[in-house]
Design a protein around this motif. Structure first.
Motif, PDB file in Angstrom:
ATOM      1  N   ALA A 260       0.840  -1.194   0.000  1.00  0.00           N
ATOM      2  CA  ALA A 260       0.000   0.000   0.000  1.00  0.00           C
ATOM      3  C   ALA A 260       0.881   1.252   0.000  1.00  0.00           C
ATOM      4  N   GLN A 261       0.345   2.277  -0.635  1.00  0.00           N
ATOM      5  CA  GLN A 261       1.086   3.530  -0.673  1.00  0.00           C
ATOM      6  C   GLN A 261       1.114   4.137   0.719  1.00  0.00           C
ATOM      7  N   SER A 262       2.271   4.665   1.121  1.00  0.00           N
ATOM      8  CA  SER A 262       2.355   5.226   2.463  1.00  0.00           C
ATOM      9  C   SER A 262       3.429   6.286   2.556  1.00  0.00           C
ATOM     10  N   VAL A 263       3.293   7.095   3.601  1.00  0.00           N
ATOM     11  CA  VAL A 263       4.271   8.114   3.937  1.00  0.00           C
ATOM     12  C   VAL A 263       4.631   7.915   5.405  1.00  0.00           C
ATOM     13  N   SER A 264       5.912   7.820   5.694  1.00  0.00           N
ATOM     14  CA  SER A 264       6.371   7.542   7.053  1.00  0.00           C
ATOM     15  C   SER A 264       7.126   8.720   7.636  1.00  0.00           C
ATOM     16  N   GLN A 265       6.718   9.095   8.822  1.00  0.00           N
ATOM     17  CA  GLN A 265       7.463  10.089   9.597  1.00  0.00           C
ATOM     18  C   GLN A 265       7.863   9.371  10.892  1.00  0.00           C
ATOM     19  N   HIS A 266       9.128   9.067  11.009  1.00  0.00           N
ATOM     20  CA  HIS A 266       9.556   8.191  12.087  1.00  0.00           C
ATOM     21  C   HIS A 266       9.648   8.894  13.429  1.00  0.00           C
ATOM     22  N   ASN A 267       9.875  10.211  13.408  1.00  0.00           N
ATOM     23  CA  ASN A 267       9.965  10.950  14.663  1.00  0.00           C
ATOM     24  C   ASN A 267       8.578  11.462  15.016  1.00  0.00           C
ATOM     25  N   HIS A 268       7.980  10.912  16.065  1.00  0.00           N
ATOM     26  CA  HIS A 268       6.634  11.349  16.424  1.00  0.00           C
ATOM     27  C   HIS A 268       6.672  12.567  17.344  1.00  0.00           C
ATOM     28  N   HIS A 269       7.657  12.584  18.231  1.00  0.00           N
ATOM     29  CA  HIS A 269       7.814  13.705  19.149  1.00  0.00           C
ATOM     30  C   HIS A 269       9.289  14.075  19.193  1.00  0.00           C
ATOM     31  N   VAL A 270       9.563  15.352  19.064  1.00  0.00           N
ATOM     32  CA  VAL A 270      10.933  15.853  19.129  1.00  0.00           C
ATOM     33  C   VAL A 270      10.958  17.043  20.074  1.00  0.00           C
ATOM     34  N   ILE A 271      11.910  17.036  20.979  1.00  0.00           N
ATOM     35  CA  ILE A 271      12.094  18.163  21.898  1.00  0.00           C
ATOM     36  C   ILE A 271      13.502  18.695  21.707  1.00  0.00           C
ATOM     37  N   LEU A 272      13.601  19.988  21.435  1.00  0.00           N
ATOM     38  CA  LEU A 272      14.899  20.633  21.223  1.00  0.00           C
ATOM     39  C   LEU A 272      14.984  21.916  22.025  1.00  0.00           C
ATOM     40  N   SER A 273      16.187  22.312  22.303  1.00  0.00           N
ATOM     41  CA  SER A 273      16.411  23.631  22.886  1.00  0.00           C
ATOM     42  C   SER A 273      16.573  24.644  21.770  1.00  0.00           C
ATOM     43  N   GLU A 274      16.272  25.892  22.070  1.00  0.00           N
ATOM     44  CA  GLU A 274      16.453  26.953  21.074  1.00  0.00           C
ATOM     45  C   GLU A 274      17.886  26.947  20.563  1.00  0.00           C
ATOM     46  N   ALA A 275      18.030  27.224  19.268  1.00  0.00           N
ATOM     47  CA  ALA A 275      19.314  27.286  18.565  1.00  0.00           C
ATOM     48  C   ALA A 275      19.821  25.919  18.144  1.00  0.00           C
ATOM     49  N   ALA A 276      19.161  24.849  18.571  1.00  0.00           N
ATOM     50  CA  ALA A 276      19.577  23.520  18.123  1.00  0.00           C
ATOM     51  C   ALA A 276      19.179  23.339  16.660  1.00  0.00           C
ATOM     52  N   SER A 277      19.839  22.405  15.993  1.00  0.00           N
ATOM     53  CA  SER A 277      19.492  22.112  14.601  1.00  0.00           C
ATOM     54  C   SER A 277      18.393  21.050  14.571  1.00  0.00           C
ATOM     55  N   LEU A 278      17.598  21.129  13.514  1.00  0.00           N
ATOM     56  CA  LEU A 278      16.446  20.249  13.374  1.00  0.00           C
ATOM     57  C   LEU A 278      16.532  19.461  12.084  1.00  0.00           C
ATOM     58  N   GLU A 279      16.219  18.169  12.163  1.00  0.00           N
ATOM     59  CA  GLU A 279      15.992  17.388  10.956  1.00  0.00           C
ATOM     60  C   GLU A 279      14.863  16.416  11.241  1.00  0.00           C
ATOM     61  N   LEU A 280      13.800  16.505  10.450  1.00  0.00           N
ATOM     62  CA  LEU A 280      12.654  15.605  10.565  1.00  0.00           C
ATOM     63  C   LEU A 280      12.616  14.728   9.329  1.00  0.00           C
ATOM     64  N   GLY A 281      12.479  13.432   9.561  1.00  0.00           N
ATOM     65  CA  GLY A 281      12.510  12.497   8.459  1.00  0.00           C
ATOM     66  C   GLY A 281      11.148  12.283   7.818  1.00  0.00           C
ATOM     67  N   CYS A 282      11.158  12.051   6.501  1.00  0.00           N
ATOM     68  CA  CYS A 282       9.958  11.705   5.749  1.00  0.00           C
ATOM     69  C   CYS A 282      10.363  10.733   4.663  1.00  0.00           C
ATOM     70  N   ASN A 283       9.747   9.574   4.636  1.00  0.00           N
ATOM     71  CA  ASN A 283       9.979   8.590   3.585  1.00  0.00           C
ATOM     72  C   ASN A 283       8.647   8.171   2.988  1.00  0.00           C
ATOM     73  N   TYR A 284       8.653   7.895   1.689  1.00  0.00           N
ATOM     74  CA  TYR A 284       7.415   7.506   1.010  1.00  0.00           C
ATOM     75  C   TYR A 284       7.675   6.230   0.236  1.00  0.00           C
ATOM     76  N   SER A 285       6.581   5.581  -0.157  1.00  0.00           N
ATOM     77  CA  SER A 285       6.732   4.261  -0.762  1.00  0.00           C
ATOM     78  C   SER A 285       6.294   4.209  -2.216  1.00  0.00           C
ATOM     79  N   TYR A 286       6.225   5.373  -2.882  1.00  0.00           N
ATOM     80  CA  TYR A 286       5.797   5.380  -4.273  1.00  0.00           C
ATOM     81  C   TYR A 286       6.981   5.348  -5.212  1.00  0.00           C
TER      82      TYR A 286
END
Lengths: 112, 118
Positions: free
Chosen positions: A1-27
């Protein structure tokens, strides 16, 4: 089945930290890719989009995302987050019919 | 430019009751979508209209859900009778055909209606 995955459900960071949120798809084939953001109490807003061309796209508020076709990924990044970036982030994919398939979302909390 | 308008913002009903949600799109937007967003999940498309015709309703539970878009502008989504599992936020989104390449792929969302079924 076609799907989109976001593996990080909750992220907590301090100000000025760098951010990367993952997204993978199956198409396979040509896709259009989006990141939407939902600030507390507000509606979903478009953060950035990829249709074609340069795989590194820049969006609003200093966000960027990189499309890596070989990895079926479209990760969202920001070099230095702010408290105001606290929100829920959704990745979405379409394949020509404009029907969005959304990931489950990532809740980001930025500590001041 | 006015955004997508939805009402009501909140609705609490008991199971087996009926409920209706209303959406007014951005002026000129031909395509209208209704999504269901259950807590902890991403939005899931229920139905897509192109003007007043249905393009995709494959995920609409047609035994209890119905939607219409008379005159190709406003739309209503109805649930009758409601079940506990219908508790969710119902989002309306619209997109237009005009604009730069790819514009018709960009959806604009309303604030949603939060439904609680008790």
């Amino acid at each position: 089945a076609q799907s989109v995955s976001q593996h990080n459900h909750h992220v907590i960071l301090s100000e000025a930290a760098s951010l990367e949120l993952g997204c993978n798809y199956s198409y396979g084939g040509t896709v259009n890719l989006f990141w939407y953001v939902q600030y507390p109490g507000q509606h979903l807003q478009l953060l950035l989009k990829y249709f074609s061309g340069d795989p590194l796209v820049k969006g609003i508020k200093g966000f960027e995302a990189e499309f890596i076709k070989s990895k079926f990924s479209f990760n969202l990044r920001k070099p230095s987050v702010q408290w105001s970036d606290t929100a829920e982030y959704f990745c979405a994919v379409t394949r020509g019919t404009y029907k969005y398939i959304f990931g489950t979302g990532t809740r980001l909390k930025v500590l001041a | 430019e006015a955004g997508v308008a939805q009402s009501p913002r909140y609705k609490i009903i008991e199971k087996r009751q009926s409920v209706a949600f209303w959406c007014n799109p951005i002026s000129g937007h031909a395509t209208l979508y209704w999504y269901q967003q259950i807590l902890g999940q991403g939005p899931k498309l229920l139905i897509q209209f192109q003007n007043n015709g249905v393009v995709d309703d494959s995920q609409l539970p047609k035994d209890r859900f119905s939607a219409e878009r008379l005159k190709g502008v406003d739309s209503t989504l109805k649930i009758q009778p409601a079940k506990l599992e219908d508790s969710a936020v119902y989002l309306c989104a619209t997109s237009g055909l005009a604009g730069p390449p790819g514009a018709k792929n960009i959806q604009y969302f309303g604030a949603g209606t939060r439904l609680s079924v008790l």
